[in-house]
Scaffold this motif. Structure first.
Motif, PDB file in Angstrom:
ATOM      1  N   ASP A 172      36.856  22.388  49.240  1.00  0.00           N
ATOM      2  CA  ASP A 172      35.781  22.891  48.368  1.00  0.00           C
ATOM      3  C   ASP A 172      36.335  23.956  47.418  1.00  0.00           C
ATOM      4  O   ASP A 172      35.805  25.063  47.334  1.00  0.00           O
ATOM      5  N   ASP A 207      34.037  17.379  41.124  1.00  0.00           N
ATOM      6  CA  ASP A 207      33.190  18.549  40.869  1.00  0.00           C
ATOM      7  C   ASP A 207      33.250  18.963  39.406  1.00  0.00           C
ATOM      8  O   ASP A 207      32.235  19.338  38.802  1.00  0.00           O
ATOM      9  N   ARG A 239      30.700  13.907  48.020  1.00  0.00           N
ATOM     10  CA  ARG A 239      29.719  14.715  47.305  1.00  0.00           C
ATOM     11  C   ARG A 239      28.338  14.047  47.288  1.00  0.00           C
ATOM     12  O   ARG A 239      27.310  14.735  47.370  1.00  0.00           O
ATOM     13  N   HIS A 243      25.137  15.723  48.928  1.00  0.00           N
ATOM     14  CA  HIS A 243      23.942  15.932  48.109  1.00  0.00           C
ATOM     15  C   HIS A 243      22.713  15.377  48.816  1.00  0.00           C
ATOM     16  O   HIS A 243      21.650  16.012  48.851  1.00  0.00           O
TER      17      HIS A 243
END
Length: 268
Positions: A172, A207, A239, A243
Motif C-alpha cells: 500500500d 492506484d 483493489r 473496494h
C-alpha cells in the motif's frame, strides 16, 4: 490500517519520550503528532504483533535512495505500548510523482527480499488480507456487484498462472511516500504482504491510474517487469475486492478503478 479519534494516553506519550502537551491528529486520522519539537508520531495498532514486526524491520532496513520514518522504542525497550507504536516525523508530503514511487518500490523490495515470511500474514483476517487472497484465487467471497464485485468477476476470468517468487512487500505504498524537493522519497509506514515485488509495483500503478491522475503510459513505462500484465490484473483485482469490502467505498471511488480497468484490459 487503523485509526482512532482518541488521542494517545499520557503514559503512552511519556513512554515514547513525547514530552509536549500538544497533540494533533494528522490528516487521514491514522496518527497523532505529539509535540512539534519532539517530532514524535503515535499510531494505534490494529495488530500488535504486526506493529512490532514493522518496527523491527524499519529499524534495521536500509533501502537505497530512500528515507525512512524510523520507529521509536519506549523507555523500557518495547516497540508497542498499550497498543500504540511510535515513529519519528518525516519531512515531506505526498506528491503525484508516481514513477518515482514505483522506482522506490523496487529499491525497497530489493532490501526486503531476504526477510522471512511473517507468521501473522496467513492468519490475518482484515479486509486487506481477504481482498489480497481473493485477487490471487486463494479465497472466495460474494462481493457487492455495485461496489466492484461485478467487474471483479469479469476480470478474474483472465487470471493465468504465474511463477514469480513471493517475498515480503509493501502492499500500500500509494499515499505512504513523502517528497521534499530533491531529497529521496520518504517511507512513513509498512503494510506487509507476501507477494512478488512486481505485484507491489503494480499496485502503485493501479492506484496512480485510479486516484492519482496518472497518464495511462505509466503502464508501458514499467512493462519490462516480469509477468507485468498478470501483476497489473492481480493488483486491480485486489483493489476491486477491497473496494467492495470496504464500508466507506463509494460510487465515485469505483469510477477510478473502472477507468484503470480499461487500461489493464489493453495489455492482457
Amino acid at each position: 490500517m487503523s485509526a482512532t479519534a482518541e488521542p494517545p494516553p499520557t503514559h503512552v506519550r511519556a513512554a515514547f519520550g513525547a514530552r509536549g502537551e500538544e497533540v494533533e491528529l494528522l490528516e487521514g486520522g491514522l496518527a497523532w503528532r505529539c509535540g512539534e519539537e519532539d517530532g514524535v508520531l503515535l499510531k494505534l495498532a490494529a495488530n500488535t504483533a504486526e506493529a512490532a514486526w514493522v518496527a523491527r524491520v524499519l529499524d534495521a532496513l536500509a533501502p537505497e535512495e530512500t528515507r525512512l520514518a524510523r520507529p521509536l522504542r519506549s523507555t523500557d525497550g518495547r516497540w508497542v505500548v498499550s497498543g500504540w507504536s511510535a515513529r519519528r516525523d518525516l519531512v515531506g508530503r505526498p506528491e503525484p510523482r508516481h514513477d518515482e514511487v514505483v522506482a522506490m518500490s523496487l529499491r525497497l523490495h530489493t532490501a526486503t527480499s531476504r526477510l522471512d515470511k511473517p507468521r501473522f500474514v496467513d492468519s490475518r483476517q482484515d479486509i486487506y488480507a481477504l481482498a489480497d487472497r481473493m485477487a490471487w484465487g486463494e479465497a472466495h467471497m460474494s462481493l457487492s456487484p455495485e461496489k466492484g464485485g461485478r467487474l471483479f468477476d469479469v476480470l478474474a476470468a483472465s487470471r493465468k498462472h504465474v511463477a514469480l517468487r513471493p517475498q515480503v512487500v509493501h502492499g500500500d505504498l500509494f499515499g505512504n511516500v513523502l517528497f521534499s524537493g530533491n531529497a529521496p522519497p520518504g517511507l512513513i509506514d509498512f503494510v506487509p504482504f507476501w507477494r512478488p515485488a512486481e505485484w507491489a509495483a503494480a499496485v502503485v500503478v493501479i492506484d496512480a491510474l485510479a486516484w492519482g491522475g496518472s497518464d495511462p503510459a505509466i503502464v508501458e513505462r514499467w512493462s519490462h517487469l516480469a509477468e507485468w500484465p498478470q501483476m497489473l490484473l492481480r493488483a486491480l483485482l485486489f483493489r476491486l475486492a477491497l473496494h467492495a469490502l470496504h464500508p466507506r467505498a463509494s460510487t465515485a471511488s469505483l469510477g477510478g478503478l473502472e477507468s484503470a480497468s480499461q487500461t489493464v484490459l489493453e495489455v492482457l
